[in-house]
Structures are given as C-alpha cells and as structure tokens.
Design a protein around this motif. Sequence first.
Motif, mmCIF file in Angstrom:
data_model
loop_
_atom_site.group_PDB
_atom_site.id
_atom_site.type_symbol
_atom_site.label_atom_id
_atom_site.label_comp_id
_atom_site.label_asym_id
_atom_site.label_seq_id
_atom_site.Cartn_x
_atom_site.Cartn_y
_atom_site.Cartn_z
ATOM 1 N N LEU A 99 27.859 86.259 59.721
ATOM 2 C CA LEU A 99 28.101 85.410 58.561
ATOM 3 C C LEU A 99 29.133 84.340 58.877
ATOM 4 C CD1 LEU A 99 28.324 88.176 55.820
ATOM 5 C CD2 LEU A 99 26.385 86.663 56.269
ATOM 6 N N ARG A 100 29.008 83.208 58.193
ATOM 7 C CA ARG A 100 29.988 82.128 58.343
ATOM 8 C C ARG A 100 30.662 81.879 57.000
ATOM 9 N NH1 ARG A 100 28.124 76.836 61.281
ATOM 10 N NH2 ARG A 100 27.372 76.463 59.158
ATOM 11 N N LEU A 101 31.966 81.729 57.038
ATOM 12 C CA LEU A 101 32.725 81.523 55.813
ATOM 13 C C LEU A 101 32.281 80.252 55.094
ATOM 14 C CD1 LEU A 101 35.046 82.746 54.146
ATOM 15 C CD2 LEU A 101 36.607 81.246 55.391
ATOM 16 N N ASP A 102 32.027 79.183 55.834
ATOM 17 C CA ASP A 102 31.602 77.939 55.212
ATOM 18 C C ASP A 102 30.323 78.124 54.403
ATOM 19 O OD1 ASP A 102 33.751 76.723 56.400
ATOM 20 O OD2 ASP A 102 32.585 75.449 57.755
ATOM 21 N N ASP A 103 29.388 78.921 54.928
ATOM 22 C CA ASP A 103 28.123 79.138 54.233
ATOM 23 C C ASP A 103 28.331 79.908 52.936
ATOM 24 O OD1 ASP A 103 26.832 77.879 56.346
ATOM 25 O OD2 ASP A 103 26.474 79.760 57.411
ATOM 26 N N LEU A 104 29.196 80.918 52.975
ATOM 27 C CA LEU A 104 29.462 81.679 51.758
ATOM 28 C C LEU A 104 30.146 80.799 50.718
ATOM 29 C CD1 LEU A 104 30.663 85.152 53.112
ATOM 30 C CD2 LEU A 104 28.338 84.304 52.729
ATOM 31 N N ALA A 105 31.076 79.952 51.153
ATOM 32 C CA ALA A 105 31.770 79.052 50.226
ATOM 33 C C ALA A 105 30.795 78.055 49.617
ATOM 34 C CB ALA A 105 32.894 78.326 50.957
ATOM 35 N N ASP A 106 29.934 77.479 50.438
ATOM 36 C CA ASP A 106 28.945 76.528 49.913
ATOM 37 C C ASP A 106 27.973 77.219 48.959
ATOM 38 O OD1 ASP A 106 30.151 74.654 51.521
ATOM 39 O OD2 ASP A 106 28.553 74.613 53.022
ATOM 40 N N GLY A 107 27.578 78.451 49.297
ATOM 41 C CA GLY A 107 26.665 79.184 48.424
ATOM 42 C C GLY A 107 27.289 79.496 47.086
ATOM 43 N N LEU A 108 28.585 79.761 47.076
ATOM 44 C CA LEU A 108 29.305 80.022 45.831
ATOM 45 C C LEU A 108 29.221 78.817 44.905
ATOM 46 C CD1 LEU A 108 31.319 82.455 44.975
ATOM 47 C CD2 LEU A 108 33.113 80.800 45.468
ATOM 48 N N VAL A 109 29.493 77.651 45.459
ATOM 49 C CA VAL A 109 29.456 76.414 44.679
ATOM 50 C C VAL A 109 28.016 76.072 44.275
ATOM 51 C CG1 VAL A 109 29.886 73.922 44.780
ATOM 52 C CG2 VAL A 109 31.588 75.534 45.683
ATOM 53 N N ASP A 110 27.090 76.259 45.192
ATOM 54 C CA ASP A 110 25.684 75.960 44.890
ATOM 55 C C ASP A 110 25.173 76.791 43.715
ATOM 56 O OD1 ASP A 110 25.660 74.151 46.937
ATOM 57 O OD2 ASP A 110 24.574 75.432 48.351
ATOM 58 N N ALA A 111 25.581 78.061 43.653
ATOM 59 C CA ALA A 111 25.119 78.927 42.567
ATOM 60 C C ALA A 111 25.590 78.409 41.214
ATOM 61 C CB ALA A 111 25.618 80.354 42.789
ATOM 62 N N ALA A 112 26.824 77.932 41.158
ATOM 63 C CA ALA A 112 27.364 77.432 39.886
ATOM 64 C C ALA A 112 26.749 76.092 39.499
ATOM 65 C CB ALA A 112 28.877 77.314 39.978
ATOM 66 N N THR A 113 26.591 75.196 40.471
ATOM 67 C CA THR A 113 26.009 73.897 40.142
ATOM 68 C C THR A 113 24.531 74.037 39.791
ATOM 69 O OG1 THR A 113 25.612 73.456 42.507
ATOM 70 C CG2 THR A 113 27.670 72.630 41.556
ATOM 71 N N ALA A 114 23.851 74.993 40.418
ATOM 72 C CA ALA A 114 22.447 75.232 40.077
ATOM 73 C C ALA A 114 22.306 75.737 38.648
ATOM 74 C CB ALA A 114 21.832 76.234 41.045
ATOM 75 N N ALA A 115 23.350 76.381 38.129
ATOM 76 C CA ALA A 115 23.343 76.864 36.745
ATOM 77 C C ALA A 115 23.783 75.787 35.764
ATOM 78 C CB ALA A 115 24.247 78.089 36.618
ATOM 79 N N GLY A 116 24.052 74.575 36.274
ATOM 80 C CA GLY A 116 24.347 73.457 35.399
ATOM 81 C C GLY A 116 25.810 73.163 35.171
ATOM 82 N N HIS A 117 26.698 73.656 36.031
ATOM 83 C CA HIS A 117 28.138 73.467 35.839
ATOM 84 C C HIS A 117 28.704 72.564 36.933
ATOM 85 C CE1 HIS A 117 28.344 76.537 32.684
ATOM 86 N NE2 HIS A 117 27.391 77.140 33.381
ATOM 87 N N ALA A 118 29.474 71.583 36.518
ATOM 88 C CA ALA A 118 30.001 70.597 37.458
ATOM 89 C C ALA A 118 31.302 71.037 38.101
ATOM 90 C CB ALA A 118 30.216 69.259 36.741
ATOM 91 N N SER A 119 32.142 71.769 37.369
ATOM 92 C CA SER A 119 33.423 72.216 37.913
ATOM 93 C C SER A 119 33.824 73.507 37.228
ATOM 94 C CB SER A 119 34.495 71.138 37.731
ATOM 95 O OG SER A 119 34.627 70.773 36.372
ATOM 96 N N PHE A 120 34.688 74.300 37.896
ATOM 97 C CA PHE A 120 34.915 75.664 37.431
ATOM 98 C C PHE A 120 36.054 76.308 38.211
ATOM 99 C CE2 PHE A 120 31.102 74.760 39.891
ATOM 100 C CZ PHE A 120 31.475 75.219 41.148
ATOM 101 N N PRO A 121 36.745 77.268 37.573
ATOM 102 C CA PRO A 121 37.680 78.119 38.305
ATOM 103 C C PRO A 121 36.908 79.167 39.112
ATOM 104 C CG PRO A 121 38.109 78.130 35.923
ATOM 105 C CD PRO A 121 36.757 77.547 36.138
ATOM 106 N N VAL A 122 37.554 79.695 40.148
ATOM 107 C CA VAL A 122 36.960 80.761 40.956
ATOM 108 C C VAL A 122 37.943 81.927 41.015
ATOM 109 C CG1 VAL A 122 36.035 81.443 43.199
ATOM 110 C CG2 VAL A 122 35.647 79.124 42.353
ATOM 111 N N ILE A 123 37.431 83.128 40.770
ATOM 112 C CA ILE A 123 38.218 84.349 40.915
ATOM 113 C C ILE A 123 37.714 85.075 42.153
ATOM 114 C CG2 ILE A 123 38.822 86.567 39.890
ATOM 115 C CD1 ILE A 123 38.482 85.364 37.158
#
Length: 311
Positions: A99-123
């Motif tokens: 696994l690559r950290l960059d891919d997991l980070a990008d996937g995290l953001v992609d999941a939120a933007t795919a759900a229609g959200h432009a910006s968000f906090p992360v826990i």
Amino acid sequence: MTTERFLPVPAAPQPPSSAPAGPASTAVEPASVAAGPSSPPSGAVIVQGSGPALVLAHGAGAGVLGNFGLVLDDLAQDHTVIGPHYPGAGGTAAATRPLRLDDLADGLVDAATAAGHASFPVIGESLGCAVALRAATRHPDRITALVLTAGFASADPVLRLNSELIQALGQGGELAAAARLACLSCLSQTELAQLSDAEIDDRVAETLAGLKPALRHFDLVCRVDVHGDLPRITVPTLVVVPTGDRMVLPATTHRLAAGIPGAAFTELPGAGHLMSAGHRAEWLRRVRAFLGAPRPKASPTGSASPTPSSR
C-alpha cells in the motif's frame, strides 16, 4: 495534566450531498477503481447521517466500524459521516501489492467528493492519522480541520515491533496468535484486566475475522513517515493522546502534536489504543467541543488568537 486548546474550524460551504439522510448507514462502491499501488484504494465506503461532511480515516486492520463504531451514530446525528475502507478492511479485497500512503489519502478525499462534498474535517485513528495528514498536505483546499487520535509521524520501536510480529505471525499461518497480540497491544492494562476470559476470546475472534486480508496495513505502518508533512499543516488540528496506549506510545503522539504548528492536544487518561465504551463519551465531548469551537477574534497583529476551553 490534560491540556486543551480548541482552535476554530473554518466554515466551508457545502454543496448538496448525495448521501442518504437519516441514521441508517449504507455501503457504496467508488467508481472506476483499479488495483495496484498507484491507484486509489478500492472497497466499500460507509456513509451515514446528513449534514456537513465528516470523514473518517481508520487504522490498520480494524476498519471503520472497528475504530469508530462506538461513536458513529452520535457523529451522524448532525453530519454526513463518510468512512472509506482501505484495501483488505471492511470485507474488501486484500491488496496484492504494498500500500502507498498517497493512494489512501487520495482515496479518502475522493470518497467525500464523490458524495458531493467540497471540503470537510477528517478524523483519523492510528494509521488513519498519517492518512489524514497526507490528505491535508496533498489536498489543502479540501481539508478544513484534523482530529488525530493515537497518531504517529513514524513508527516508534513498540509500534514497529508489534506490527512486524503481527505480519510475521499472520504470514506464517499463525493468524490466531497475531490476533491475540493485536488485542493485547490495543487494550490498556486496565481495560484488559476488566475482561473475562470469554470476553477476551470474543475480542480475539472479532480481530481474527478481518485480520488476514488486512496484513498489508501493518507493512505500511512500518514504512510511514509524515514528519515532512507536519510543518505544512495549516488547518486547526486536535491531537488526542490515550495515556494507556500500548500500541503507539503516548510520548509518540505527544511528539506528533508538537510537530504540527498551532496544534491542540488533549489526553484521555487510561485509554487504550482503540476506542472503548468507558472513554467514548469523553472522546466525543472533547472532539465535539473542538469541532464546534467559535471563531477567535483576530489579534492586533492580524493572527488568530486561540479560544480557550476548560476541561
């Protein structure tokens, strides 16, 4: 001594969300996911609640419910909670390459933007803290705040040895032993002493059920290094330190907080590596106080003054 200094979370306009309303959670599949180390992680994304987005970054092996199951319903009362799984977690297919950290980070953001959200906090929790930090430096226009529990910039000796042993046992066919080691490390001494033999066996069985496909998570734990990301973090950040953590040393999480400009930190006395029922309410209180902190008044120099909060 517990220190709390709650910084403001910038308000961000939210486009209409396609996430389902109400407390029920659903699992959706990200579109056009490819396998391999240079692509976003595949697998189901948990979406629950309605309101502004709140994204969850889970740790190694446990998955979203394993790390956040005790607080998911509460957070979803007034947020659309979005929790992507890394490959091998949450019933998803195991990764076939490191696994690559960059891919997991990008996937995290992609999941939120795919759900229609432009910006968000992360826990983030444990490894998820490194994922959240990398997401904040790769996507600074998306991440508005960070809450990091039991986090690390790189593996300390205790975390590295635990992760290496879990991998070695799992890859050697000793998955039950690996699950027992994971439980031993993730529970504080006090938490472990309060469990009956049957309850311990139940915890081990739960851990064992999802451990094999998630073994590559522990390889990534040993390779993670986000020291270079820390000085680049510009969003409000709260670091939560479980003082009874036996997987990530509390001193390691304190050092993580010290490396992030302006970060607040708070200790959960006696808490272990994973969320427990006994510490759930206090974690929620502190995280909600941080996320809901009012904007500070500008100082005479033009910089923001932190908003104090009592314990």
